[in-house]
Scaffold this motif. Structure first.
Motif, mmCIF file in Angstrom:
data_model
loop_
_atom_site.group_PDB
_atom_site.id
_atom_site.type_symbol
_atom_site.label_atom_id
_atom_site.label_comp_id
_atom_site.label_asym_id
_atom_site.label_seq_id
_atom_site.Cartn_x
_atom_site.Cartn_y
_atom_site.Cartn_z
ATOM 1 N N TRP A 91 0.820 -1.226 0.000
ATOM 2 C CA TRP A 91 0.000 0.000 0.000
ATOM 3 C C TRP A 91 0.843 1.260 0.000
ATOM 4 C CZ3 TRP A 91 -5.002 -0.558 3.457
ATOM 5 C CH2 TRP A 91 -6.118 -0.798 2.603
ATOM 6 N N TRP A 92 1.928 1.220 -0.804
ATOM 7 C CA TRP A 92 2.684 2.418 -1.139
ATOM 8 C C TRP A 92 3.546 2.926 0.003
ATOM 9 C CZ3 TRP A 92 -2.331 5.510 -2.897
ATOM 10 C CH2 TRP A 92 -3.114 4.665 -3.700
ATOM 11 N N VAL A 93 3.808 2.089 1.010
ATOM 12 C CA VAL A 93 4.586 2.566 2.148
ATOM 13 C C VAL A 93 6.034 2.095 2.131
ATOM 14 C CG1 VAL A 93 2.532 2.711 3.621
ATOM 15 C CG2 VAL A 93 3.960 0.660 3.720
ATOM 16 N N SER A 108 -0.102 10.666 13.132
ATOM 17 C CA SER A 108 0.206 9.244 13.050
ATOM 18 C C SER A 108 0.011 8.703 11.644
ATOM 19 C CB SER A 108 -0.647 8.463 14.043
ATOM 20 O OG SER A 108 -0.601 9.086 15.316
ATOM 21 N N ASP A 109 -1.191 8.842 11.106
ATOM 22 C CA ASP A 109 -1.469 8.343 9.761
ATOM 23 C C ASP A 109 -1.613 9.500 8.787
ATOM 24 O OD1 ASP A 109 -1.943 5.375 10.227
ATOM 25 O OD2 ASP A 109 -3.224 6.327 11.733
ATOM 26 N N GLY A 110 -1.727 9.142 7.508
ATOM 27 C CA GLY A 110 -1.907 10.169 6.490
ATOM 28 C C GLY A 110 -3.150 11.006 6.751
ATOM 29 N N ALA A 111 -4.244 10.338 7.067
ATOM 30 C CA ALA A 111 -5.495 11.079 7.278
ATOM 31 C C ALA A 111 -5.340 12.106 8.392
ATOM 32 C CB ALA A 111 -6.640 10.114 7.581
ATOM 33 N N SER A 112 -4.571 11.775 9.426
ATOM 34 C CA SER A 112 -4.410 12.758 10.510
ATOM 35 C C SER A 112 -3.596 13.956 10.022
ATOM 36 C CB SER A 112 -3.828 12.132 11.776
ATOM 37 O OG SER A 112 -2.580 11.536 11.544
ATOM 38 N N GLY A 142 -9.760 13.310 -6.201
ATOM 39 C CA GLY A 142 -8.747 13.469 -5.158
ATOM 40 C C GLY A 142 -9.014 12.556 -3.968
ATOM 41 N N TYR A 143 -7.929 12.179 -3.290
ATOM 42 C CA TYR A 143 -8.028 11.309 -2.115
ATOM 43 C C TYR A 143 -7.096 11.853 -1.047
ATOM 44 C CZ TYR A 143 -7.773 7.262 0.935
ATOM 45 O OH TYR A 143 -7.823 6.430 2.026
ATOM 46 N N HIS A 144 -7.648 12.097 0.141
ATOM 47 C CA HIS A 144 -6.803 12.639 1.207
ATOM 48 C C HIS A 144 -6.998 11.919 2.535
ATOM 49 C CE1 HIS A 144 -5.502 15.747 -1.571
ATOM 50 N NE2 HIS A 144 -6.768 15.879 -1.933
ATOM 51 N N GLU A 194 1.550 15.054 -0.098
ATOM 52 C CA GLU A 194 2.550 14.146 -0.671
ATOM 53 C C GLU A 194 2.675 12.886 0.172
ATOM 54 O OE1 GLU A 194 5.916 15.326 -2.633
ATOM 55 O OE2 GLU A 194 5.225 17.340 -3.179
ATOM 56 N N ILE A 195 1.557 12.510 0.787
ATOM 57 C CA ILE A 195 1.533 11.305 1.616
ATOM 58 C C ILE A 195 1.952 10.093 0.788
ATOM 59 C CG2 ILE A 195 -0.082 9.759 2.817
ATOM 60 C CD1 ILE A 195 -1.517 12.462 3.726
ATOM 61 N N ALA A 196 1.476 10.022 -0.446
ATOM 62 C CA ALA A 196 1.845 8.896 -1.312
ATOM 63 C C ALA A 196 3.009 9.228 -2.248
ATOM 64 C CB ALA A 196 0.640 8.454 -2.144
ATOM 65 N N SER A 210 3.585 11.112 4.802
ATOM 66 C CA SER A 210 3.391 9.912 5.628
ATOM 67 C C SER A 210 3.883 8.717 4.823
ATOM 68 C CB SER A 210 1.929 9.776 6.053
ATOM 69 O OG SER A 210 1.775 8.718 6.967
ATOM 70 N N LYS A 211 3.169 7.611 4.810
ATOM 71 C CA LYS A 211 3.504 6.409 4.041
ATOM 72 C C LYS A 211 5.005 6.096 4.030
ATOM 73 C CE LYS A 211 -0.665 5.609 1.555
ATOM 74 N NZ LYS A 211 -1.655 6.511 1.006
ATOM 75 N N GLY A 212 5.743 6.497 3.007
ATOM 76 C CA GLY A 212 7.149 6.111 2.902
ATOM 77 C C GLY A 212 8.057 6.745 3.937
HETATM 78 C C1 LIG Z 1 -2.918 7.037 1.685
HETATM 79 C C2 LIG Z 1 -3.205 8.473 1.494
HETATM 80 C C3 LIG Z 1 -3.773 9.246 2.512
HETATM 81 C C4 LIG Z 1 -4.226 8.664 3.820
HETATM 82 O O1 LIG Z 1 -3.203 8.093 4.553
HETATM 83 P P1 LIG Z 1 -3.555 6.998 5.675
HETATM 84 O O2 LIG Z 1 -2.258 6.711 6.328
HETATM 85 O O3 LIG Z 1 -4.112 5.814 4.938
HETATM 86 O O4 LIG Z 1 -4.559 7.615 6.574
HETATM 87 C C5 LIG Z 1 -3.960 10.586 2.269
HETATM 88 N N1 LIG Z 1 -3.599 11.143 1.102
HETATM 89 C C6 LIG Z 1 -3.048 10.433 0.117
HETATM 90 C C7 LIG Z 1 -2.646 11.128 -1.133
HETATM 91 C C8 LIG Z 1 -2.859 9.068 0.260
HETATM 92 O O5 LIG Z 1 -2.367 8.344 -0.749
#
Ligand SMILES: *Cc1c(COP(=O)(O)O)cnc(C)c1O
Length: 436
Positions: free
Chosen positions: A59-61, A117-121, A151-153, A253-255, A280-282
């Motif tokens: 999942w892109w991490v 902690s996570d991307g959403a936060s 878009g996805y955030h 730039e979470i992903a 986040s993620k990586g």
């Molecule tokens: C994955 C993602 C998020 C959310 O991150 P989580 O750690 O899953 O909460 C937010 N924005 C983008 C662009 C993402 O790819």
């Protein structure tokens, strides 16, 4: 052993992003649940010794493989030193060093790091910080947000307000304060997609800038939309418009951060600077949950005051967790010591050369690539993605199409043999799964 682990998981674990009934072995063509016991470089190893190449970096991490010896060593040392301490009223070397190094990577422009902690936060933090900034400078009416189509955030309620993916959002519509969704500059729409999307942004800002706090974008690649890619030109135009109308630009730039699009940060390719940068993620090499929102000194200073309530009082219990920060520092060390961005130029070219012939397939549309993200769309029925996922597993590769988009987002460590396997399986599985 495998059966019992799977049964216990299905009985006790509610898996993310999943209609659990699709794992029911009594159902029609159930989705497999993979029991993973070990990770080794780009490989995931199952209970019975099966091996799957992790073609989507879990999942892109994941950036440098599973159980990376260098990140493991850093974590072991940190574990014996300090596992956690609250970051309110306390500080520690890993969080300080990480903040300094991340800031340096923005050329010092984003001088302050706020951790989640996570991307959403991180998305929640950036949205709140932007509106709170405007409130602190006497413009509380600037509290609306703009986002892009597809878009996805993230999936917390605030983040869903700026997320335009119906399947994640619709059930919660009554809970959400929806942002204005503007056209995406998705290059598949044609050569002038950037200009058209920027014109729509300009028209909206002209009418609504007075109540707009921020525009949030995923620079260069809208990943969850199905790896929708756009030109850096859009980011340049959006930056100019945000400056002209006094609206913050939030780069999520979470992903796409940490080298995923070829540059360390994706926005660098447009030569722009965001007001808020979400990462986040990586960031931890795929080891531990950690996110950060970076911002400019001028924004930080609008919160710096005698009045407590003008401060940013947001918090998460694990904010700035030392183990997570240490994993992030080890990740940055690898980027420096191995010159990862340079290595990825070659590696990316090699993967691209192996995949690009698929672009000529009569059912393949829009083969595209940005850095270490490779994608193509398939002209097939809606069941295609699941067939493809299952078939790829059979050949020892983990690939999870998004709708009818097949994508590869591998860790930055694939060798020639693994690239060859990935390319071969991506093509063979395509033939096998085009028709139900
Ligand atoms: C994955 C993602 C998020 C959310 O991150 P989580 O750690 O899953 O909460 C937010 N924005 C983008 C662009 C993402 O790819």
């Amino acid at each position: 052993m495998q059966d019992s682990l799977l049964q216990r998981s299905l009985a006790a674990v509610w898996h993310p992003c999943t209609q659990m009934k699709q794992h029911d072995s009594a159902g029609q063509s159930p989705l497999p649940l993979l029991p993973i016991v070990r990770g080794e470089g780009p490989w995931l190893i199952g209970v019975d010794g099966q091996r799957w190449l992790d073609g989507i970096s879990s999942w892109w991490v994941n950036l440098f493989g599973h159980c990376n010896p260098r990140i493991n060593a850093a974590l072991r040392e940190q574990l014996e030193t300090l596992e956690h301490v609250l970051l309110a009223g306390c500080t520690h070397a890993p969080v300080v060093e990480l903040s300094e190094r991340l800031s340096a990577l923005t050329g010092g422009r984003l001088g302050h790091c706020f951790y989640g902690s996570d991307g959403a936060s991180a998305t929640e933090i950036a949205l709140k910080m932007s509106a709170h900034y405007w409130r602190n400078v006497g413009r509380p009416e600037k509290n609306r947000y703009l986002c892009l189509a597809g878009g996805y955030h993230g999936e917390t309620v605030g983040a869903l307000g700026v997320t335009d993916i119906a399947v994640f959002r619709d059930a919660y519509a009554p809970l959400i304060r929806a942002a204005t969704v503007l056209p995406s500059p998705d290059s598949r729409q044609g050569a002038d997609a950037s200009r058209i999307a920027a014109d729509a942004l300009a028209a909206h800002l002209e009418a609504h800038h007075a109540e707009t706090a921020a525009l949030i974008v995923e620079p260069l690649v809208q990943c969850a939309a199905g790896m929708a890619m756009h030109e850096p030109e859009y980011l340049r135009l959006a930056r100019k418009l945000c400056d002209r109308y006094e609206v913050h630009l939030i780069c999520d730039e979470i992903a796409v951060g940490f080298g995923r699009t070829g540059s360390f940060f994706a926005h660098e390719q447009a030569g722009i600077h965001p007001d808020f940068l979400c990462l986040s993620k990586g960031i931890t090499g795929g080891y531990l949950p950690l996110s950060v929102v970076m911002t400019r000194n001028a924004i930080y200073e609008a919160f710096y005051d005698d009045a407590t309530a003008r401060g940013f009082l947001h918090s998460h219990s694990y904010t700035g967790n030392p183990l997570a920060c240490r994993a992030a520092l080890a990740t940055l060390d690898i980027f420096e010591q191995d010159d990862v961005l340079a290595g990825n130029i070659e590696r990316g070219r090699h993967i691209d050369a192996r995949l690009r012939p698929l672009a000529d397939h009569p059912k393949v549309r829009h083969y595209r690539r940005r850095g270490m993200i490779f994608a193509f769309d398939i002209d097939s029925d809606p069941g295609f993605g699941r067939r493809y996922y299952r078939a790829a597993l059979k050949y020892g590769v983990l690939l999870r199409p998004i709708g009818n988009t097949v994508y590869l987002m591998p860790p930055y460590i694939l060798g020639d043999a693994e690239i060859e396997l990935l390319g071969r399986v991506a093509g063979e599985v395509l033939e096998e799964t085009l028709t139900p």
